[in-house]
Design a protein around this motif. Structure first.
Motif, mmCIF file in Angstrom:
data_model
loop_
_atom_site.group_PDB
_atom_site.id
_atom_site.type_symbol
_atom_site.label_atom_id
_atom_site.label_comp_id
_atom_site.label_asym_id
_atom_site.label_seq_id
_atom_site.Cartn_x
_atom_site.Cartn_y
_atom_site.Cartn_z
ATOM 1 N N GLY A 92 100.090 66.573 68.571
ATOM 2 C CA GLY A 92 100.166 65.561 67.520
ATOM 3 C C GLY A 92 99.282 64.364 67.804
ATOM 4 O O GLY A 92 98.884 64.111 68.943
ATOM 5 N N LEU A 93 98.980 63.624 66.755
ATOM 6 C CA LEU A 93 98.174 62.417 66.842
ATOM 7 C C LEU A 93 98.809 61.369 65.940
ATOM 8 O O LEU A 93 98.985 61.606 64.735
ATOM 9 N N SER A 94 99.168 60.224 66.513
ATOM 10 C CA SER A 94 99.731 59.122 65.731
ATOM 11 C C SER A 94 98.605 58.247 65.209
ATOM 12 O O SER A 94 97.698 57.874 65.956
ATOM 13 N N ILE A 95 98.687 57.938 63.935
ATOM 14 C CA ILE A 95 97.718 57.047 63.304
ATOM 15 C C ILE A 95 98.495 55.860 62.765
ATOM 16 O O ILE A 95 99.240 55.987 61.795
ATOM 17 N N GLY A 96 98.352 54.742 63.401
ATOM 18 C CA GLY A 96 99.124 53.579 63.002
ATOM 19 C C GLY A 96 100.585 53.738 63.418
ATOM 20 O O GLY A 96 100.932 54.539 64.281
ATOM 21 N N HIS A 97 101.443 52.996 62.768
ATOM 22 C CA HIS A 97 102.859 52.985 63.139
ATOM 23 C C HIS A 97 103.669 54.066 62.408
ATOM 24 O O HIS A 97 104.681 54.527 62.912
ATOM 25 N N TYR A 98 103.231 54.505 61.219
ATOM 26 C CA TYR A 98 104.051 55.388 60.396
ATOM 27 C C TYR A 98 103.476 56.781 60.142
ATOM 28 O O TYR A 98 104.164 57.645 59.614
ATOM 29 N N VAL A 99 102.228 57.029 60.484
ATOM 30 C CA VAL A 99 101.580 58.295 60.146
ATOM 31 C C VAL A 99 101.336 59.121 61.411
ATOM 32 O O VAL A 99 100.873 58.600 62.422
ATOM 33 N N GLU A 100 101.653 60.416 61.324
ATOM 34 C CA GLU A 100 101.449 61.338 62.442
ATOM 35 C C GLU A 100 100.889 62.656 61.908
ATOM 36 O O GLU A 100 101.402 63.208 60.947
ATOM 37 N N LEU A 101 99.816 63.157 62.519
ATOM 38 C CA LEU A 101 99.238 64.459 62.194
ATOM 39 C C LEU A 101 99.582 65.425 63.314
ATOM 40 O O LEU A 101 99.657 65.017 64.480
#
Length: 134
Positions: free
Chosen positions: A43-52
């Motif tokens: 996984g990769l977190s983008i910002g505080h609320y988004v995760e890919l």
């Protein structure tokens, strides 16, 4: 799931696709299988609320069933015909990817593996999509 005027039918121990009987209206014709799955995802977190996330999923397929449902009844008086012991591949894998926004996520899964054992019926690949709440 079959669309159009075809249905599944067991011929011996092999699953076949045949036309529906004349005068019978199909509701649906599907194959279901029991599956235990295990995923290996990164996984990769983008910002505080988004995760890919993405990765692979291994599947142990332990049962297969074909079901035909009719609007009204077929020539034998059945509204539903269930055929057990559909020969599915025991082990398959799938690619899985998705994203989360806060606690709600969406995923897509694609399996290049054939659903049924070789020579046991029509061959198709599977895909799925859905919603995840954590």
């Amino acid at each position: 799931r079959l669309y159009g005027g075809d249905q599944f039918l067991m011929v011996g121990d092999k699953l076949s696709v045949v036309p529906f009987q004349t005068g019978v209206t199909k509701k649906k014709s599907i194959v279901r299988n029991g599956v235990l799955s295990s995923s290996l995802l990164a996984g990769l977190s983008i910002g505080h609320y988004v995760e890919l996330y993405g990765g692979v999923e291994g599947d142990f397929n332990f049962s297969g069933t074909a079901i035909n449902k009719y609007k009204g009844k077929d020539a034998n008086g059945n509204k539903k015909v269930k055929m057990n012991d559909v020969k599915t591949n025991t082990f398959t894998f799938a690619y899985k990817a998705g994203f989360f926004i806060d606690d709600i996520g969406f995923y897509f899964k694609y399996s290049p593996c054939k659903a049924l054992e070789n020579g046991m019926g029509p061959q198709w690949e599977r895909c799925a999509f859905g919603i995840v709440i954590r």
